[in-house]
Design a protein around this motif. Structure first.
Motif, PDB file in Angstrom:
ATOM      1  N   TRP A   1      10.530   2.590   2.182  1.00 50.74           N
ATOM      2  CA  TRP A   1      11.496   3.432   1.475  1.00 50.74           C
ATOM      3  C   TRP A   1      12.366   4.218   2.467  1.00 50.74           C
ATOM      4  CZ3 TRP A   1      12.027   8.820   1.201  1.00 50.74           C
ATOM      5  CH2 TRP A   1      13.025   9.245   0.286  1.00 50.74           C
ATOM      6  N   GLU A   2      11.715   4.780   3.480  1.00 57.68           N
ATOM      7  CA  GLU A   2      12.479   5.559   4.479  1.00 57.68           C
ATOM      8  C   GLU A   2      13.498   4.674   5.200  1.00 57.68           C
ATOM      9  OE1 GLU A   2       9.544   7.538   6.921  1.00 57.68           O
ATOM     10  OE2 GLU A   2       8.797   8.588   5.136  1.00 57.68           O
TER      11      GLU A   2
ATOM     12  N   SER B   1      11.972   9.206  -3.656  1.00 56.62           N
ATOM     13  CA  SER B   1      11.026   8.223  -3.111  1.00 56.62           C
ATOM     14  C   SER B   1      10.243   7.500  -4.217  1.00 56.62           C
ATOM     15  CB  SER B   1      10.063   8.894  -2.140  1.00 56.62           C
ATOM     16  OG  SER B   1       9.260   9.814  -2.843  1.00 56.62           O
TER      17      SER B   1
ATOM     18  N   TYR C   1       0.290  -0.245  -5.028  1.00 58.67           N
ATOM     19  CA  TYR C   1       1.052   1.005  -5.119  1.00 58.67           C
ATOM     20  C   TYR C   1       2.482   0.714  -5.622  1.00 58.67           C
ATOM     21  CZ  TYR C   1       2.771   5.614  -3.926  1.00 58.67           C
ATOM     22  OH  TYR C   1       3.316   6.875  -4.003  1.00 58.67           O
TER      23      TYR C   1
ATOM     24  N   THR D   1       0.883  -1.167   0.000  1.00 57.98           N
ATOM     25  CA  THR D   1       0.000   0.000   0.000  1.00 57.98           C
ATOM     26  C   THR D   1       0.923   1.218   0.000  1.00 57.98           C
ATOM     27  OG1 THR D   1       0.018   0.149   2.397  1.00 57.98           O
ATOM     28  CG2 THR D   1      -1.742  -1.197   1.403  1.00 57.98           C
ATOM     29  N   GLU D   2       0.349   2.401  -0.231  1.00 55.10           N
ATOM     30  CA  GLU D   2       1.183   3.608  -0.260  1.00 55.10           C
ATOM     31  C   GLU D   2       1.900   3.814   1.080  1.00 55.10           C
ATOM     32  OE1 GLU D   2      -0.817   7.090  -1.606  1.00 55.10           O
ATOM     33  OE2 GLU D   2       0.960   8.344  -1.363  1.00 55.10           O
ATOM     34  N   GLU D   3       1.167   3.586   2.145  1.00 56.06           N
ATOM     35  CA  GLU D   3       1.730   3.814   3.481  1.00 56.06           C
ATOM     36  C   GLU D   3       2.875   2.823   3.767  1.00 56.06           C
ATOM     37  OE1 GLU D   3      -1.135   3.313   6.534  1.00 56.06           O
ATOM     38  OE2 GLU D   3       0.233   4.095   8.073  1.00 56.06           O
ATOM     39  N   GLU D   4       2.622   1.564   3.450  1.00 59.91           N
ATOM     40  CA  GLU D   4       3.673   0.545   3.667  1.00 59.91           C
ATOM     41  C   GLU D   4       4.922   0.889   2.852  1.00 59.91           C
ATOM     42  OE1 GLU D   4       0.907  -3.481   4.281  1.00 59.91           O
ATOM     43  OE2 GLU D   4       1.439  -2.818   2.276  1.00 59.91           O
ATOM     44  N   TYR D   5       4.692   1.345   1.631  1.00 58.02           N
ATOM     45  CA  TYR D   5       5.823   1.675   0.757  1.00 58.02           C
ATOM     46  C   TYR D   5       6.662   2.819   1.342  1.00 58.02           C
ATOM     47  CZ  TYR D   5       8.515   3.321  -3.222  1.00 58.02           C
ATOM     48  OH  TYR D   5       9.552   3.725  -4.030  1.00 58.02           O
ATOM     49  N   GLN D   6       5.991   3.859   1.837  1.00 56.47           N
ATOM     50  CA  GLN D   6       6.715   5.012   2.379  1.00 56.47           C
ATOM     51  C   GLN D   6       7.601   4.585   3.553  1.00 56.47           C
ATOM     52  OE1 GLN D   6       7.336   7.870   1.280  1.00 56.47           O
ATOM     53  NE2 GLN D   6       5.921   7.768  -0.435  1.00 56.47           N
ATOM     54  N   ILE D   7       7.042   3.771   4.432  1.00 57.69           N
ATOM     55  CA  ILE D   7       7.818   3.320   5.606  1.00 57.69           C
ATOM     56  C   ILE D   7       9.022   2.494   5.136  1.00 57.69           C
ATOM     57  CG2 ILE D   7       7.725   1.898   7.696  1.00 57.69           C
ATOM     58  CD1 ILE D   7       4.733   2.616   7.870  1.00 57.69           C
TER      59      ILE D   7
END
Ligand SMILES: Cc1cc2nc3c(=O)[nH]c(=O)nc-3n(C[C@H](O)[C@H](O)[C@H](O)COP(=O)(O)OP(=O)(O)OC[C@H]3O[C@@H](n4cnc5c(N)ncnc54)[C@H](O)[C@@H]3O)c2cc1C
Length: 439
Positions: free
Chosen positions: A203-204, A239, A262, A195-201
């Protein structure tokens, strides 16, 4: 047929191969180019120099490397015998006093009446001369040139850029779906949808993770230049970069949501039995601990078992599945056998095991006997089966792990117990094989 057999390279594989041949009564000339010509990593003129760690990894049967060593002990491996004699305290691992280890091997090889050690760089093998080529990951450029001519440029590689490999049984299939992009061909890939949220975490964490300084910094730069980017370097560009590169979701629909994810990490099978998968595009220089921490954030990989971490370093190796027979003999040039890291096994013990088998099989060939093909239930047999039968397009070096051995007939939940039973089965197969084929 010339009387003496050449062994090229006095490293771990070459020393073992020479020893096995000589103990079978064959005359050997072992060529080692050091100290006349050095590699970028060796520092002495000793045979079987360990160029980095002094550990030969685990020494107990619940570990695949421990099993491999035990099999080699039973096959009278010189390298393992000397490792046992020069070991230093290292818990469950077999670590050695590297100086004593290499000195003792050098002495035993040099004093063997049937082995002549010649300090010379070999740059080609005369037609018809039986030879075992074991010149290692840092094979000299002139010999590499000859190998290129022999095999064709596209079958000789100079770098390892290996993505991590995980076991299929450690994946969470409730989160993963099987599909190929745009539904083309057979559904070959396992897809881990973000999901978008999982991806952001993810990636960071990836861009902040600690990397490992490659042994050979200059070569690493060359590797990047050649377009084989570590995943963390790509991620640092922004990102979104991964979503347009290895994690692109186009052509994929998550059957659980009916939507395009995502981002997606694809897993590709490493072996025909699909017991092992690699993370596509995840060649990396992250520290091993960081690889487990960060990559377990990928959906479906929370409990992933890593049988091999990603690495990137200089490594000369050939496309073994295309070029060699199961005996480790050339498909086209039957008088040439290959061993060690050059054939795409990775690690001290694995390289030595290949040297041992190449030595035994060269002796079989010279004596007009059929080659020794170790059972797949043994660690030696499983490792060699893998590198001979691996998919040729994506061939990358492999170390020994239990995922390469056929599973047991019954399900055992406890991993230690399961591994012990696989090892016991392996040793029983080896005993039978040795009684029938070797002794
Ligand atoms: C920088 C680096 C670090 C590594 N660290 C580890 C580690 O910590 N643990 C691990 O398990 N594995 C490690 N490896 C992998 C390791 O190299 C192998 O596991 C093992 O040494 C391979 O054995 P080998 O016999 O195939 O090659 P080597 O042990 O390298 O032996 C090959 C020999 O051939 C000689 N040679 C090369 N070309 C010629 C020629 N033309 N003529 C004559 N002689 C020649 C070389 O001088 C060398 O002595 C590392 C590899 C590299 C490159």
């Amino acid at each position: 047929m010339p009387k003496k057999i050449w062994v090229i390279g006095g490293g771990l594989a070459g020393s073992e191969a020479a020893w096995q041949l000589a103990n079978l009564g064959l005359e050997v000339v072992l060529f080692e180019m050091r100290p006349l010509k050095n590699t970028p990593a060796h520092t002495s003129d000793l045979l079987a120099e360990l160029i980095c760690s002094n550990s030969l990894k685990a020494n107990y049967l619940e570990n695949a490397s421990g099993l491999l060593k035990e099999e080699m002990r039973r096959l009278n491996s010189l390298i393992i015998k000397v490792a046992d004699e020069t070991r230093v305290p290292a818990g469950g691992a077999l670590a050695v006093d590297r100086e004593k280890f290499a000195r003792l091997i050098t002495r035993q090889i040099s004093e063997h009446p049937l082995i002549q050690v010649v300090r010379e760089e070999i740059t080609s093998v005369p037609p018809g001369q039986p030879a075992i080529i074991a010149s290692g990951p840092l094979t000299s450029p002139d010999l590499s040139r000859w190998l290129k001519e022999l095999f064709g440029e596209e079958y000789l590689y100079f770098y390892d850029a290996v993505a991590p490999i995980i076991t299929s049984e450690s994946l969470d299939y409730s989160k993963i779906f099987l599909a190929s992009r745009y539904g083309k061909g057979e559904a070959e890939y396992l897809n881990c949808p973000f999901t978008e949220e999982e991806y952001q975490i993810f990636w960071e964490s990836l861009v902040a993770a600690e990397t490992y300084q490659a042994h050979l910094e200059v070569e690493k730069k060359k590797l990047f230049f050649e377009g084989c980017m570590p995943i963390e370097v790509l991620a640092k560009r922004g990102s979104e970069t991964l979503r347009y590169g290895p994690l692109k979701p186009v052509g994929l629909t998550n059957p659980q949501t009916g939507k395009r994810p995502y981002a997606v990490v694809q897993l590709r099978a490493e072996n025909r039995e699909r017991t092992l998968y690699n993370l596509v595009g995840f060649q990396t220089n992250l520290r091993w601990g960081e690889q487990s921490r960060v990559f377990r954030m990928i959906p479906g990989l929370a409990k992933a078992e890593f049988v091999r971490y990603g690495v990137m370093h200089r490594n000369t190796f050939i496309n073994t599945p295309r070029l060699l027979q199961p005996s480790l003999q050339g498909k086209r040039a039957e008088h040439l056998f290959f061993a060690g890291q050059l054939i795409g096994v990775e690690g001290y013990v694995e390289s030595t095991a290949a040297g041992l088998v190449a030595g035994l099989n060269m002796a079989q060939w010279v004596n007009g006997r059929k080659p020794l093909i170790f059972p797949r239930e043994t660690a030696i047999g499983a490792l060699l089966y893998y590198i001979i039968n691996a998919e040729t397009r994506h061939f990358q070096p492999m170390n020994i792990n239990f995922g390469l051995l056929p599973p047991l007939n019954r399900r055992i939940k406890d991993k230690t117990e399961k591994n012990r039973e696989i090892s016991e089965r392996a040793l029983a197969f080896l005993t039978e094989f040795m009684a029938k084929e070797i002794n």
